[in-house]
Design a protein around this motif. Sequence first.
Motif, PDB file in Angstrom:
ATOM      1  N   SER A  10       0.818  -1.213   0.000  1.00 57.00           N
ATOM      2  CA  SER A  10       0.000   0.000   0.000  1.00 57.00           C
ATOM      3  C   SER A  10       0.856   1.270   0.000  1.00 57.00           C
ATOM      4  O   SER A  10       0.452   2.287   0.548  1.00 57.00           O
ATOM      5  N   THR A  11       2.020   1.205  -0.628  1.00 56.68           N
ATOM      6  CA  THR A  11       2.866   2.392  -0.718  1.00 56.68           C
ATOM      7  C   THR A  11       2.116   3.553  -1.372  1.00 56.68           C
ATOM      8  O   THR A  11       2.265   4.710  -0.965  1.00 56.68           O
ATOM      9  N   ASN A  45       3.169   1.475  13.142  1.00 60.04           N
ATOM     10  CA  ASN A  45       4.448   1.421  13.850  1.00 60.04           C
ATOM     11  C   ASN A  45       4.607   2.446  14.969  1.00 60.04           C
ATOM     12  O   ASN A  45       5.712   2.841  15.309  1.00 60.04           O
ATOM     13  N   ASP A  46       3.510   2.872  15.578  1.00 57.53           N
ATOM     14  CA  ASP A  46       3.578   3.937  16.579  1.00 57.53           C
ATOM     15  C   ASP A  46       4.480   3.595  17.760  1.00 57.53           C
ATOM     16  O   ASP A  46       5.081   4.492  18.359  1.00 57.53           O
ATOM     17  N   PHE A  47       4.573   2.326  18.113  1.00 52.99           N
ATOM     18  CA  PHE A  47       5.474   1.910  19.187  1.00 52.99           C
ATOM     19  C   PHE A  47       6.618   1.043  18.652  1.00 52.99           C
ATOM     20  O   PHE A  47       7.257   0.320  19.413  1.00 52.99           O
ATOM     21  N   THR A  99       1.720  -3.906   3.516  1.00 49.84           N
ATOM     22  CA  THR A  99       3.000  -3.245   3.790  1.00 49.84           C
ATOM     23  C   THR A  99       3.093  -1.932   3.018  1.00 49.84           C
ATOM     24  O   THR A  99       2.252  -1.628   2.175  1.00 49.84           O
ATOM     25  N   THR A 100       4.150  -1.184   3.300  1.00 48.20           N
ATOM     26  CA  THR A 100       4.547  -0.049   2.468  1.00 48.20           C
ATOM     27  C   THR A 100       6.065  -0.060   2.346  1.00 48.20           C
ATOM     28  O   THR A 100       6.770  -0.489   3.259  1.00 48.20           O
ATOM     29  N   THR A 101       6.566   0.393   1.213  1.00 49.66           N
ATOM     30  CA  THR A 101       8.014   0.505   1.042  1.00 49.66           C
ATOM     31  C   THR A 101       8.593   1.501   2.051  1.00 49.66           C
ATOM     32  O   THR A 101       8.020   2.560   2.278  1.00 49.66           O
ATOM     33  N   MET A 102       9.681   1.133   2.693  1.00 41.91           N
ATOM     34  CA  MET A 102      10.344   1.955   3.715  1.00 41.91           C
ATOM     35  C   MET A 102       9.479   2.134   4.967  1.00 41.91           C
ATOM     36  O   MET A 102       9.834   2.864   5.875  1.00 41.91           O
ATOM     37  N   GLY A 111       4.248   5.377  10.631  1.00 44.06           N
ATOM     38  CA  GLY A 111       4.330   4.492   9.482  1.00 44.06           C
ATOM     39  C   GLY A 111       3.738   3.112   9.680  1.00 44.06           C
ATOM     40  O   GLY A 111       3.013   2.851  10.651  1.00 44.06           O
ATOM     41  N   CYS A 112       4.054   2.225   8.749  1.00 41.70           N
ATOM     42  CA  CYS A 112       3.456   0.889   8.658  1.00 41.70           C
ATOM     43  C   CYS A 112       4.549  -0.180   8.626  1.00 41.70           C
ATOM     44  O   CYS A 112       5.732   0.131   8.701  1.00 41.70           O
ATOM     45  N   ALA A 113       4.138  -1.428   8.479  1.00 41.25           N
ATOM     46  CA  ALA A 113       5.111  -2.513   8.340  1.00 41.25           C
ATOM     47  C   ALA A 113       5.860  -2.357   7.026  1.00 41.25           C
ATOM     48  O   ALA A 113       5.240  -2.284   5.962  1.00 41.25           O
TER      49      ALA A 113
END
Length: 395
Positions: free
Chosen positions: A20-21, A207-209, A229-232, A239-241
């Motif tokens: 999902s970038t 990814n808040d924690f 996922t997302t790139t980077m 952000g995300c995984a």
Amino acid sequence: MKSKSEVVSCLSKPLCICDSTLGFGEQAAGAVFSNIEKYRIAQLLDDAGVPQIEAGNPILGNEEKKAVRHIAHMGLDASVMAWNRADIGDINASIDCDVDSVTIALPASEIQMENMLKKDHQWVLDKIYESTAYAAEHGLYISVIAEDASRADLGFLIDFAKVAKEAGADRFGYEDSLGLDDPFTCNERIKMIKQISNFDIEIVTHNDFGMATANALAAIKSGARFVRTTTMGLGPRAGCAPLEEIVMTSKHMLSTETGIDSTKLRTVAEAVSTASGFQIWPTKPVIGAKCFAQESGILNKPECTEPYDPAEVGMERTLVIGKHSVRNTIVAAMSEMSIELSREDAEQLLNMVRKASTMMHRSLNQRELFQLYEDMMSGNNTFDDDVPAQAQPAQ
């Protein structure tokens, strides 16, 4: 546009990534992709073997709709998905774009239902059924996502999944929207939902924690077959995984292949970095420029000091000369300059390197290392702390 059966075939791997970038990723504060950049990123994701690409949310406006439709017509091997609220109007906008798959998302936690939707549990279930059934009637592959699932009642999540399945959804998504889960809780909740609903599960982590990758792996271990996922790791807030982390940790920690060519992950990240303005942090796992930089360690036995071969991700190991270098590092670095050192010279040069690195508060480049070598061979003292102080002139 792929048929439903073609999408199912495309997603037949033991572990499938929906990237999902172009959706979540563009929600990173300050990130805006031009349409031409979106097309380039979609092509690179497809070249790397990502099986499903979420191209965006068509209801956001004409430019977004144009981009999603263009990507759907690029002839990618990947399934092309569009994101939607549980709303017929959203789904019609996605249908107009000729995507083959849709995400249908709605809050599942009490706090979000009361404060964002101002609706109750039954309204949410009815909307999920209505919108999912409508998408199914149009032959779309469907992922139904329960937003803020980590704060939702487990019993309601199971009802949510059952209703989605009954209406024709192909998988149920558990989204830890605020990154509040921990791997142990996530593992247990996913295991319970899968066991009772008997449904394919998708995990969507934030990814808040700093737990996005760990929570995704925990969910995979408990039976989730899809990961978003997302790139980077780009995405809202923290952000995300990250795509690259999920690919490599799944392979090396879970012995599960995603079918994605890991040697192309850095190339994808470079394109996303340029488009978003977010630089690739040097020590970013998997794709960072310094991931395989060694300042100490057993250089002739990389299996002792590296988790995997850098070539797996199209990278190379590099030598860093500095305070923590060992004698073998110095010998190897000088050998690259076609200079062979005796054991005694290597020890002396190592001491000079450590001293210089400490004084300059950084590592040394190859030119500086060679200069130290020349000083050593000529007997020149490059460190002024060993030179006697000259007498000061009388006042």
